[in-house]
Design a protein around this motif. Sequence first.
Motif, mmCIF file in Angstrom:
data_model
loop_
_atom_site.group_PDB
_atom_site.id
_atom_site.type_symbol
_atom_site.label_atom_id
_atom_site.label_comp_id
_atom_site.label_asym_id
_atom_site.label_seq_id
_atom_site.Cartn_x
_atom_site.Cartn_y
_atom_site.Cartn_z
ATOM 1 N N LEU A 269 -6.171 13.305 8.531
ATOM 2 C CA LEU A 269 -6.511 12.571 7.308
ATOM 3 C C LEU A 269 -5.264 12.051 6.605
ATOM 4 O O LEU A 269 -5.216 10.896 6.180
ATOM 5 C CB LEU A 269 -7.305 13.481 6.368
ATOM 6 C CG LEU A 269 -8.728 13.851 6.828
ATOM 7 C CD1 LEU A 269 -9.347 14.847 5.865
ATOM 8 C CD2 LEU A 269 -9.598 12.606 6.936
ATOM 9 N N SER A 270 -4.244 12.898 6.476
ATOM 10 C CA SER A 270 -3.023 12.463 5.791
ATOM 11 C C SER A 270 -2.294 11.391 6.591
ATOM 12 O O SER A 270 -1.761 10.424 6.032
ATOM 13 C CB SER A 270 -2.096 13.663 5.534
ATOM 14 O OG SER A 270 -1.787 14.331 6.746
ATOM 15 N N GLY A 271 -2.270 11.537 7.930
ATOM 16 C CA GLY A 271 -1.645 10.510 8.762
ATOM 17 C C GLY A 271 -2.395 9.192 8.680
ATOM 18 O O GLY A 271 -1.786 8.120 8.638
ATOM 19 N N GLY A 272 -3.723 9.271 8.632
ATOM 20 C CA GLY A 272 -4.522 8.061 8.491
ATOM 21 C C GLY A 272 -4.260 7.349 7.179
ATOM 22 O O GLY A 272 -4.213 6.113 7.121
ATOM 23 N N LEU A 276 -3.019 3.477 6.631
ATOM 24 C CA LEU A 276 -3.713 2.549 5.738
ATOM 25 C C LEU A 276 -2.796 2.071 4.618
ATOM 26 O O LEU A 276 -2.805 0.893 4.254
ATOM 27 C CB LEU A 276 -4.951 3.226 5.144
ATOM 28 C CG LEU A 276 -6.088 3.536 6.134
ATOM 29 C CD1 LEU A 276 -7.186 4.333 5.435
ATOM 30 C CD2 LEU A 276 -6.654 2.253 6.709
ATOM 31 N N GLY A 277 -1.993 2.989 4.079
ATOM 32 C CA GLY A 277 -1.062 2.617 3.012
ATOM 33 C C GLY A 277 -0.023 1.618 3.488
ATOM 34 O O GLY A 277 0.314 0.659 2.772
ATOM 35 N N ALA A 278 0.491 1.835 4.721
ATOM 36 C CA ALA A 278 1.492 0.915 5.270
ATOM 37 C C ALA A 278 0.902 -0.471 5.473
ATOM 38 O O ALA A 278 1.516 -1.492 5.127
ATOM 39 C CB ALA A 278 2.024 1.466 6.593
ATOM 40 N N LEU A 279 -0.307 -0.538 6.014
ATOM 41 C CA LEU A 279 -0.950 -1.828 6.260
ATOM 42 C C LEU A 279 -1.295 -2.539 4.954
ATOM 43 O O LEU A 279 -1.059 -3.744 4.800
ATOM 44 C CB LEU A 279 -2.216 -1.628 7.093
ATOM 45 C CG LEU A 279 -2.016 -1.076 8.506
ATOM 46 C CD1 LEU A 279 -3.360 -0.820 9.178
ATOM 47 C CD2 LEU A 279 -1.189 -2.029 9.335
ATOM 48 N N ALA A 280 -1.859 -1.779 4.016
ATOM 49 C CA ALA A 280 -2.227 -2.378 2.727
ATOM 50 C C ALA A 280 -0.988 -2.870 1.986
ATOM 51 O O ALA A 280 -0.984 -3.969 1.412
ATOM 52 C CB ALA A 280 -2.988 -1.360 1.882
ATOM 53 N N GLY A 281 0.078 -2.073 1.997
ATOM 54 C CA GLY A 281 1.312 -2.468 1.318
ATOM 55 C C GLY A 281 1.900 -3.735 1.913
ATOM 56 O O GLY A 281 2.347 -4.628 1.177
ATOM 57 N N ASN A 282 1.895 -3.824 3.247
ATOM 58 C CA ASN A 282 2.434 -5.014 3.913
ATOM 59 C C ASN A 282 1.650 -6.263 3.529
ATOM 60 O O ASN A 282 2.230 -7.316 3.237
ATOM 61 C CB ASN A 282 2.395 -4.808 5.427
ATOM 62 C CG ASN A 282 3.010 -5.973 6.177
ATOM 63 O OD1 ASN A 282 4.171 -6.310 5.975
ATOM 64 N ND2 ASN A 282 2.242 -6.595 7.040
ATOM 65 N N GLU A 283 0.316 -6.155 3.505
ATOM 66 C CA GLU A 283 -0.510 -7.313 3.182
ATOM 67 C C GLU A 283 -0.404 -7.698 1.703
ATOM 68 O O GLU A 283 -0.407 -8.882 1.361
ATOM 69 C CB GLU A 283 -1.970 -7.048 3.550
ATOM 70 C CG GLU A 283 -2.210 -6.893 5.048
ATOM 71 C CD GLU A 283 -1.677 -8.068 5.838
ATOM 72 O OE1 GLU A 283 -1.803 -9.218 5.370
ATOM 73 O OE2 GLU A 283 -1.127 -7.849 6.925
ATOM 74 N N LEU A 284 -0.303 -6.715 0.818
ATOM 75 C CA LEU A 284 -0.174 -7.005 -0.611
ATOM 76 C C LEU A 284 1.154 -7.698 -0.907
ATOM 77 O O LEU A 284 1.212 -8.650 -1.699
ATOM 78 C CB LEU A 284 -0.295 -5.719 -1.433
ATOM 79 C CG LEU A 284 -1.710 -5.126 -1.513
ATOM 80 C CD1 LEU A 284 -1.666 -3.767 -2.213
ATOM 81 C CD2 LEU A 284 -2.651 -6.062 -2.273
ATOM 82 N N LEU A 285 2.228 -7.220 -0.270
ATOM 83 C CA LEU A 285 3.526 -7.859 -0.454
ATOM 84 C C LEU A 285 3.540 -9.278 0.130
ATOM 85 O O LEU A 285 4.146 -10.183 -0.444
ATOM 86 C CB LEU A 285 4.628 -7.012 0.183
ATOM 87 C CG LEU A 285 4.946 -5.679 -0.520
ATOM 88 C CD1 LEU A 285 5.918 -4.865 0.300
ATOM 89 C CD2 LEU A 285 5.516 -5.949 -1.915
ATOM 90 N N ALA A 286 2.856 -9.450 1.263
ATOM 91 C CA ALA A 286 2.760 -10.787 1.850
ATOM 92 C C ALA A 286 1.994 -11.729 0.928
ATOM 93 O O ALA A 286 2.370 -12.900 0.769
ATOM 94 C CB ALA A 286 2.070 -10.697 3.224
#
Length: 292
Positions: A269-272, A276-286
Amino acid sequence: MTHRRAVLTMVAATLMWSIAGVVSRHFEAARGFEVTFWRSLFNGVALVVLLSWLRGPKPLAHAIRTGGRTLWLSGLCWAVMYTAFMMALTLTTVANVLVTMALGPLFTALMARFALGHRLAARTWAAIVVAGAGIAWMYAREVGGSDARHLVGMLVALCVPIAAAVNWTLIQHNRSAAQQDMLPAVLIGALLSALVTLLPSFPFEATLRDLALLALLGTVQLAIPCLLAVNVARSLSAPEISLLGLLEVVFGVLWAWLGANEAPAATVLSGGLLVLGALAGNELLALRERRN
């Protein structure tokens, strides 16, 4: 296709890719190469129907005959991805396979950088590292490699991210150069995979229930999402596609939890959440960069 729509389409593709694990839990007799053969065969049948509907039977046949080196290389990459994934699962643990496949975004980023000269934003490199760490953390306790069989399995699994990196780079290069229709490559890959695994699949043991589930995998888990992914490649960079592809692992855990009563451990769960945080952060910054 807008960037936002392309991202959502890729997320939908990973959601469909991720059902393989939970569906395979319900096979009655099909195992190993036979699973790969039937899945690839049903994938090929579904692709013939879908591509004939999209392109027409004559244009599809013409596209395959005159596709040239890029189309067939892409088809070979799809075949390797279809086949190596299932072969690796017969040699080592699911954890070993998934952690090995998590190298995909890094391989794709490096290949796009050196083959196409693409420069990645720092946020994307950071997302690749964090997401890869998240996958490793999810399965750290389950990874085993002391047995020679596990090592062979991980080497086979390594073919998947390598083939994926080559494939996305080829599609990206085609997008900026010839603008060739790359959808038939998915069909070529399915047919090659079925051909390679035909003889090792004998004697066939799949029940009617197994065949129904394998038809579901061939159509919903492979044919439709692979076509979507190729289409998305016209709007997203190769590293971004590969990075979003890691959602397949997260979704796969959720499907196993909901459909096979396999409750994930706290590390999963924590790894997931890291992924998700890495993907969401990348898209929000983009998104912020595009607005500025």
